[in-house]
Structure formats: C-alpha cells, structure tokens
Write a protein that holds these residues in place. Structure first.
Motif, PDB file in Angstrom:
ATOM      1  N   ASP A  85       7.256 -13.344  -2.805  1.00 44.26           N
ATOM      2  CA  ASP A  85       6.155 -12.884  -1.960  1.00 44.26           C
ATOM      3  C   ASP A  85       6.477 -11.532  -1.345  1.00 44.26           C
ATOM      4  N   ARG A  86       7.688 -11.379  -0.868  1.00 42.79           N
ATOM      5  CA  ARG A  86       8.076 -10.102  -0.262  1.00 42.79           C
ATOM      6  C   ARG A  86       8.154  -8.998  -1.310  1.00 42.79           C
ATOM      7  N   LEU A  87       8.635  -9.323  -2.498  1.00 42.13           N
ATOM      8  CA  LEU A  87       8.647  -8.322  -3.565  1.00 42.13           C
ATOM      9  C   LEU A  87       7.213  -7.895  -3.870  1.00 42.13           C
ATOM     10  N   ASP A  88       6.297  -8.843  -3.931  1.00 45.96           N
ATOM     11  CA  ASP A  88       4.895  -8.498  -4.156  1.00 45.96           C
ATOM     12  C   ASP A  88       4.376  -7.590  -3.045  1.00 45.96           C
ATOM     13  N   GLU A  89       4.784  -7.847  -1.809  1.00 49.36           N
ATOM     14  CA  GLU A  89       4.382  -6.980  -0.696  1.00 49.36           C
ATOM     15  C   GLU A  89       4.937  -5.564  -0.881  1.00 49.36           C
ATOM     16  N   VAL A  90       6.180  -5.475  -1.330  1.00 50.42           N
ATOM     17  CA  VAL A  90       6.780  -4.162  -1.587  1.00 50.42           C
ATOM     18  C   VAL A  90       5.996  -3.434  -2.673  1.00 50.42           C
ATOM     19  N   LEU A  91       5.671  -4.141  -3.749  1.00 53.11           N
ATOM     20  CA  LEU A  91       4.940  -3.513  -4.850  1.00 53.11           C
ATOM     21  C   LEU A  91       3.521  -3.138  -4.433  1.00 53.11           C
ATOM     22  N   MET A 104      10.832   6.113   0.276  1.00 50.21           N
ATOM     23  CA  MET A 104      11.091   4.733   0.694  1.00 50.21           C
ATOM     24  C   MET A 104      10.590   4.514   2.124  1.00 50.21           C
ATOM     25  N   ASP A 105      10.672   5.546   2.943  1.00 52.09           N
ATOM     26  CA  ASP A 105      10.130   5.436   4.307  1.00 52.09           C
ATOM     27  C   ASP A 105       8.629   5.182   4.277  1.00 52.09           C
ATOM     28  N   ASP A 106       7.917   5.828   3.346  1.00 52.50           N
ATOM     29  CA  ASP A 106       6.475   5.601   3.217  1.00 52.50           C
ATOM     30  C   ASP A 106       6.186   4.147   2.852  1.00 52.50           C
ATOM     31  N   ILE A 107       6.932   3.622   1.911  1.00 53.03           N
ATOM     32  CA  ILE A 107       6.735   2.229   1.484  1.00 53.03           C
ATOM     33  C   ILE A 107       7.022   1.289   2.644  1.00 53.03           C
ATOM     34  N   ALA A 108       8.113   1.536   3.342  1.00 50.80           N
ATOM     35  CA  ALA A 108       8.475   0.688   4.482  1.00 50.80           C
ATOM     36  C   ALA A 108       7.415   0.757   5.574  1.00 50.80           C
ATOM     37  N   ALA A 109       6.950   1.960   5.883  1.00 50.06           N
ATOM     38  CA  ALA A 109       5.936   2.119   6.938  1.00 50.06           C
ATOM     39  C   ALA A 109       4.647   1.405   6.553  1.00 50.06           C
ATOM     40  N   THR A 110       4.281   1.475   5.292  1.00 45.79           N
ATOM     41  CA  THR A 110       3.075   0.792   4.833  1.00 45.79           C
ATOM     42  C   THR A 110       3.206  -0.716   5.002  1.00 45.79           C
ATOM     43  N   MET A 111       4.412  -1.224   4.800  1.00 42.01           N
ATOM     44  CA  MET A 111       4.662  -2.662   4.973  1.00 42.01           C
ATOM     45  C   MET A 111       4.843  -3.041   6.432  1.00 42.01           C
ATOM     46  N   VAL A 131      13.155  -2.980   2.821  1.00 39.55           N
ATOM     47  CA  VAL A 131      12.594  -2.746   1.490  1.00 39.55           C
ATOM     48  C   VAL A 131      13.713  -2.761   0.451  1.00 39.55           C
ATOM     49  N   TYR A 132      14.875  -2.223   0.826  1.00 39.74           N
ATOM     50  CA  TYR A 132      16.012  -2.191  -0.109  1.00 39.74           C
ATOM     51  C   TYR A 132      16.524  -3.592  -0.448  1.00 39.74           C
ATOM     52  N   GLN A 133      16.116  -4.602   0.269  1.00 38.59           N
ATOM     53  CA  GLN A 133      16.503  -5.969  -0.080  1.00 38.59           C
ATOM     54  C   GLN A 133      15.800  -6.436  -1.351  1.00 38.59           C
ATOM     55  N   TYR A 134      14.698  -5.759  -1.712  1.00 39.86           N
ATOM     56  CA  TYR A 134      13.892  -6.203  -2.844  1.00 39.86           C
ATOM     57  C   TYR A 134      13.854  -5.220  -4.008  1.00 39.86           C
ATOM     58  N   VAL A 135      14.089  -3.942  -3.725  1.00 43.74           N
ATOM     59  CA  VAL A 135      14.134  -2.930  -4.781  1.00 43.74           C
ATOM     60  C   VAL A 135      15.301  -1.991  -4.513  1.00 43.74           C
ATOM     61  N   ARG A 136      15.801  -1.379  -5.591  1.00 48.89           N
ATOM     62  CA  ARG A 136      16.950  -0.476  -5.457  1.00 48.89           C
ATOM     63  C   ARG A 136      16.559   0.893  -4.922  1.00 48.89           C
ATOM     64  N   GLY A 137      15.300   1.231  -5.033  1.00 49.07           N
ATOM     65  CA  GLY A 137      14.815   2.530  -4.580  1.00 49.07           C
ATOM     66  C   GLY A 137      13.378   2.696  -5.008  1.00 49.07           C
ATOM     67  N   ALA A 145      10.928   0.500  -7.501  1.00 57.63           N
ATOM     68  CA  ALA A 145       9.664  -0.067  -7.015  1.00 57.63           C
ATOM     69  C   ALA A 145       8.515   0.325  -7.939  1.00 57.63           C
ATOM     70  N   PHE A 146       8.447   1.591  -8.330  1.00 60.96           N
ATOM     71  CA  PHE A 146       7.350   2.026  -9.196  1.00 60.96           C
ATOM     72  C   PHE A 146       7.489   1.474 -10.616  1.00 60.96           C
ATOM     73  N   ARG A 147       8.716   1.352 -11.097  1.00 65.84           N
ATOM     74  CA  ARG A 147       8.933   0.759 -12.417  1.00 65.84           C
ATOM     75  C   ARG A 147       8.464  -0.704 -12.408  1.00 65.84           C
ATOM     76  N   ARG A 148       8.833  -1.419 -11.355  1.00 64.43           N
ATOM     77  CA  ARG A 148       8.416  -2.827 -11.247  1.00 64.43           C
ATOM     78  C   ARG A 148       6.902  -2.947 -11.087  1.00 64.43           C
ATOM     79  N   LEU A 149       6.316  -2.020 -10.350  1.00 60.56           N
ATOM     80  CA  LEU A 149       4.866  -2.016 -10.189  1.00 60.56           C
ATOM     81  C   LEU A 149       4.184  -1.805 -11.539  1.00 60.56           C
ATOM     82  N   ALA A 150       4.638  -0.825 -12.297  1.00 60.46           N
ATOM     83  CA  ALA A 150       4.068  -0.570 -13.622  1.00 60.46           C
ATOM     84  C   ALA A 150       4.242  -1.793 -14.520  1.00 60.46           C
ATOM     85  N   ALA A 151       5.412  -2.406 -14.470  1.00 61.86           N
ATOM     86  CA  ALA A 151       5.664  -3.596 -15.282  1.00 61.86           C
ATOM     87  C   ALA A 151       4.719  -4.731 -14.884  1.00 61.86           C
TER      88      ALA A 151
END
Length: 187
Positions: A4-10, A27-34, A41-47, A51-57
């Motif tokens: 669920d948290r990974l989905d929130e990150v994506l 990464m600050d933008d992603i964190a602020a959005t969440m 955020v780094y608990q779920y993605v390496r950077g 995050a964008f690679r996982r989103l595209a996938a």
C-alpha cells in the motif's frame, strides 16, 4: 502495508511527473506530495529513478493484463480479441498522453529508465497477437507474425495523430477485415 505504501509512493511520483517531469522531480517533491519525510520514501524505493521505473512498470503491467484478458476471452470472436489487445496498448498511450506533456515520458522506448519496459511490453503484445492470428488464420500471403507487426504498426501510427482515439475503431476494423480475410465482426 508495504505494498500500500509503495502504491502511495508511485501515485505521488505520478503526480509529480504530471507537474514537473522526470528530470525536474526530486525525492523531496515525492515526499512532500505524500506528506512524509524523504527518508520515509526511501523505505520503498531506492531513488527517483527507481520510483519512475516502478511506476512505468506498474502502468505497462496493468495494460498487459488487460491485453491478456482480451486475448484469452473464450466467448469473443478472434477479431474482437485482437482488437482488445490493440486497445490495451492504445489506451495506455491515450492515458499517458492526456494529463500532462510529461506523462508521455513513460512511453519513451529510447529512454534509459523506461526503454526496456516499453520494449518488453510491445514484445509481449506481439506474442499475444501472433498466437491469436495463429489460431484464427490470416489472409493468404500474410503470416501470423506479419499480421501482429502490422497491427502494432497501426496502433503506433494512431498514437502519433491528434484524432487517433476516434480513428482507432474504424482503423482496427478495416485492418482486421484485411488480415483475417473476412469481415471483422467486432462491437
């Protein structure tokens, strides 16, 4: 909880993508959005690239699942199944072409981050189409692999024109009529 948290990150990465694009998002933008810290955020993605690679996938996987459901529908005629596979690709492009000029970055087959995902997606669709044309047969002189390539080329062509969404149905029907050697009875 972790998924669920990974989905929130994506989801947050997608939101940032629509506003800033891949390059300008941090990464600050992603964190602020969440509404969390960057370290959270780094608990779920390496950077951000991860995050964008996982989103595209995720987006390509969902489209591929739609294509597989269409291809495997035992109650649908072959033309409708092929059209469903093509629609899955076309709908992904339409989805990512609409909200922002930046979202189309996730479709760039030449991009370092997404190229492999895009190429793999297209190869999977091609295999589905080859199987369908192999089952249904094709017009004389057209092999199933050629029919698959022609179909993919049609969708790629429609992606590049402004009214591609409106042209998809008639173009797919006309193409399938020719490739299957009989009128394509699709809805």
């Amino acid at each position: 909880m972790g998924t669920d948290r990974l989905d929130e990150v994506l989801d947050a990465a997608y939101d940032c993508l629509t506003r800033y694009g891949v390059r300008r998002t941090t990464m600050d933008d992603i964190a602020a959005t969440m509404g969390v810290s960057r370290s959270a955020v780094y608990q779920y993605v390496r950077g951000k690239d991860d995050a964008f690679r996982r989103l595209a996938a995720r987006l390509h996987t969902r489209a591929l699942e739609r294509a597989r459901r269409a291809a495997d529908d035992p109650d649908a005629p072959c033309a409708e199944r092929v059209r469903g596979v093509l629609a899955a690709k076309h709908d992904l492009v339409v989805e990512l072409s609409g909200p922002s000029p930046h979202t189309a970055e996730l479709l760039d087959t030449k991009a370092r981050l997404f190229g492999g995902i895009c190429a793999s997606f297209t190869a999977d669709l091609r295999r589905l189409l080859i199987r369908l044309f192999g089952e249904a047969g094709t017009a004389p002189g057209v092999e199933p692999a050629e029919a698959a390539d022609i179909c993919i080329a049609l969708v790629i062509g429609l992606e590049s024109v402004e009214d591609g969404r409106a042209l998809f149905g008639p173009a797919a029907d006309a193409l399938l009529t020719g490739l299957l050697g009989a009128p394509a009875a699709v809805g």
